[in-house]
Scaffold this active site. Structure first.
Site, PDB file in Angstrom:
ATOM      1  N   GLU A 246       1.106  -1.228   0.014  1.00  0.00           N
ATOM      2  CA  GLU A 246      -0.014   0.103   0.412  1.00  0.00           C
ATOM      3  C   GLU A 246       0.965   1.469   0.142  1.00  0.00           C
ATOM      4  O   GLU A 246       0.574   2.301  -0.994  1.00  0.00           O
ATOM      5  CB  GLU A 246      -1.022  -0.451   1.192  1.00  0.00           C
ATOM      6  CG  GLU A 246      -2.037   1.330   1.745  1.00  0.00           C
ATOM      7  CD  GLU A 246      -2.693   1.679   0.561  1.00  0.00           C
ATOM      8  OE1 GLU A 246      -3.507   2.706   0.300  1.00  0.00           O
ATOM      9  OE2 GLU A 246      -2.845   0.783  -0.776  1.00  0.00           O
TER      10      GLU A 246
ATOM     11  N   HIS B 150       2.392   1.907  -3.395  1.00  0.00           N
ATOM     12  CA  HIS B 150       1.818   2.136  -3.945  1.00  0.00           C
ATOM     13  C   HIS B 150       1.507   4.448  -3.560  1.00  0.00           C
ATOM     14  O   HIS B 150       1.574   5.688  -5.212  1.00  0.00           O
ATOM     15  CB  HIS B 150      -0.241   1.824  -4.032  1.00  0.00           C
ATOM     16  CG  HIS B 150      -0.643   2.309  -4.934  1.00  0.00           C
ATOM     17  ND1 HIS B 150      -0.889   2.262  -6.157  1.00  0.00           N
ATOM     18  CD2 HIS B 150      -2.181   2.562  -4.646  1.00  0.00           C
ATOM     19  CE1 HIS B 150      -1.853   2.766  -7.043  1.00  0.00           C
ATOM     20  NE2 HIS B 150      -2.528   3.296  -5.944  1.00  0.00           N
TER      21      HIS B 150
ATOM     22  N   HIS C 153     -11.599   5.816  -8.894  1.00  0.00           N
ATOM     23  CA  HIS C 153     -10.528   5.682  -8.175  1.00  0.00           C
ATOM     24  C   HIS C 153      -9.868   5.131 -10.163  1.00  0.00           C
ATOM     25  O   HIS C 153      -8.885   5.808 -10.114  1.00  0.00           O
ATOM     26  CB  HIS C 153     -10.615   5.048  -7.171  1.00  0.00           C
ATOM     27  CG  HIS C 153      -8.462   5.502  -6.492  1.00  0.00           C
ATOM     28  ND1 HIS C 153      -7.593   6.858  -6.798  1.00  0.00           N
ATOM     29  CD2 HIS C 153      -8.498   4.474  -6.688  1.00  0.00           C
ATOM     30  CE1 HIS C 153      -6.789   6.960  -6.667  1.00  0.00           C
ATOM     31  NE2 HIS C 153      -6.607   5.895  -5.869  1.00  0.00           N
TER      32      HIS C 153
ATOM     33  N   HIS D 173     -20.956  -7.921 -17.004  1.00  0.00           N
ATOM     34  CA  HIS D 173     -19.930  -7.094 -17.546  1.00  0.00           C
ATOM     35  C   HIS D 173     -19.288  -8.470 -19.235  1.00  0.00           C
ATOM     36  O   HIS D 173     -18.685  -8.325 -20.086  1.00  0.00           O
ATOM     37  CB  HIS D 173     -18.483  -7.313 -16.944  1.00  0.00           C
ATOM     38  CG  HIS D 173     -17.214  -7.473 -16.894  1.00  0.00           C
ATOM     39  ND1 HIS D 173     -16.857  -5.957 -18.085  1.00  0.00           N
ATOM     40  CD2 HIS D 173     -16.322  -8.122 -17.324  1.00  0.00           C
ATOM     41  CE1 HIS D 173     -14.920  -6.287 -17.881  1.00  0.00           C
ATOM     42  NE2 HIS D 173     -14.990  -7.106 -17.891  1.00  0.00           N
TER      43      HIS D 173
ATOM     44  N   HIS E 278      -5.232  -8.712 -17.170  1.00  0.00           N
ATOM     45  CA  HIS E 278      -6.333  -7.748 -17.521  1.00  0.00           C
ATOM     46  C   HIS E 278      -6.873  -6.245 -17.244  1.00  0.00           C
ATOM     47  O   HIS E 278      -7.317  -6.042 -17.894  1.00  0.00           O
ATOM     48  CB  HIS E 278      -7.728  -8.870 -17.059  1.00  0.00           C
ATOM     49  CG  HIS E 278      -8.773  -8.900 -17.245  1.00  0.00           C
ATOM     50  ND1 HIS E 278      -9.219  -9.141 -18.854  1.00  0.00           N
ATOM     51  CD2 HIS E 278     -10.389  -8.585 -17.212  1.00  0.00           C
ATOM     52  CE1 HIS E 278     -10.105  -8.658 -19.050  1.00  0.00           C
ATOM     53  NE2 HIS E 278     -11.309  -8.918 -18.291  1.00  0.00           N
TER      54      HIS E 278
END
Length: 394
Positions: free
Chosen positions: A113, A116, A186, A297, A355
């Site tokens: 975290e 990032h 986000h 989706h 992906h």
């Protein structure tokens, strides 16, 4: 996490900003060394392209952070238990990990975290430099001392505002405990940031190489735009699947749960403003709701893949935008392969990250294609609009 732990603790903010500056110094030095004998516009072009590349890496690492359940590895913002790194929060992280060994807070997840956040701060510094450099170049051009930039400085300025909004959504992602709508926004914001940087990178590169946009037929140009809109919708749906952890609602292909139309609750699945795994009334979202998220989706994926295949075929036949055509075809195959792998192979981490990366790359390539092209003007219109046409006709 302690009950007294504040969600926001700005004490480490200065340290994080300095760390972001240190991280950004590496790319800035690389651009300067590689282009020290080049013009300021050439250096600006190189920095824009490098910032785009590093932002793409940041989006990939953000996907890795989300998919490894590291989004709450540090449960406050912007630091970790009030420290600028997990090193200063060893005791708090150890206590949280001991209380819940498989919970959201562990030493490994805290580092993921915070890395990032460090990378995001570094990208923010690079965009600040881009913005300042663009305005300086524009001012020098108005004074007749330099060549004008190919784009208005307002482009990097808007990009800077956008990256600040991204930082705000990153903070809300943590403080609102992975609220699905916030996490999805986000993700979308990261892809918009890529598109903004791509426009600038392409325009700067064309100016540096003295190239003009490629002329393509108006129908093909419209096809690019419509395919981009379809891809944008699919990205939103894919983000909603990921942030609701609905990937494994269907573990077979092409059917879902042994049916071509499984039991689905669309009202639950697309209730937007709610906590993770919950509904607005406080009850848990049903499996039928998760199935609805996943299957919509999947159905949309068929439409988008067909549109991408048609677009790649049309571009190939026209002979225009060859590099973009190859990328579109290859990325479409990658998205199909990684999407199937997520379903059939029980959501492997590598396939899941790829992906997301493939979707981000498609956004960049379609933006690249749109900026690199323009609709061809019919010959009759060009002739009638040319100087002297009225004299010839007379």
């Amino acid at each position: 996490m302690s009950d007294t732990q504040p969600l926001y603790d700005l004490a480490p903010m200065l340290e994080l900003m300095l760390l972001g500056l240190v991280i950004a110094l590496g790319p800035l030095a690389w651009v300067w060394v590689r282009n020290r004998r080049s013009t300021p516009l050439r250096r600006l072009q190189a920095l824009t392209v490098l910032t785009l590349f590093l932002t793409f890496d940041l989006v990939l690492f953000g996907a890795f952070t989300r998919l490894t359940d590291s989004g709450l590895g540090c449960p406050d913002w912007p630091g970790c238990y009030g420290s600028a790194s997990p090193v200063g929060a060893r005791a708090e992280i150890a206590a949280a990990q001991e209380a819940m060994p498989t919970g959201p807070v562990t030493h490994g997840k805290a580092w993921v975290e915070m890395i990032h956040r460090y990378l995001a701060t570094g990208v923010g510094v690079l965009i600040i430099v881009l913005t300042v450099s663009s305005w300086v170049q524009q001012r020098r051009a108005r004074q007749g001392r330099a060549e004008a930039p190919p784009l208005s400085p307002w482009w990097p300025t808007v990009t800077l505002v956008w990256v600040c909004l991204q930082g705000a959504f990153g903070a809300l992602t943590v403080t609102m405990k992975l609220f699905p709508a916030i996490v999805t926004l986000h993700l979308i914001g990261g892809l918009v940031l890529l598109a903004l940087l791509c426009v600038q990178a392409v325009r700067h590169t064309h100016a540096a190489q003295g190239r003009l946009p490629t002329q393509i037929s108006p129908a093909l140009r419209q096809g690019l735009a419509w395919t981009g809109l379809l891809l944008a919708l699919q990205v939103v749906l894919g983000g909603w699947v990921s942030t609701n952890y609905a990937v494994l609602a269907c573990t077979t292909f092409p059917t879902c749960q042994g049916s071509w139309w499984p039991a689905m609750d669309f009202a639950q699945g697309f209730q937007i403003w709610r906590k993770l795994g919950m509904l607005q009334d406080g009850s848990h979202i049903s499996f039928a709701g998760l199935t609805a998220i996943h299957y919509v989706h999947r159905l949309m994926a068929y439409v988008v893949l067909a549109a991408l295949a048609w677009l790649a075929w049309r571009l190939h036949r026209s002979g225009a935008l060859r590099a973009q055509t190859r990328w579109l075809a290859g990325l479409s195959v990658l998205q199909l392969a990684t999407g199937l792998s997520n379903v059939i192979l029980d959501w492997p981490l590598v396939a899941a990250v790829l992906h997301t990366g493939g979707a981000a790359a498609l956004v960049v390539v379609l933006t690249w294609a749109l900026v690199s092209s323009r609709a061809a003007v019919p010959v009759s219109r060009e002739f009638s609009a040319s100087p002297g046409a009225s004299r010839v006709s007379a």
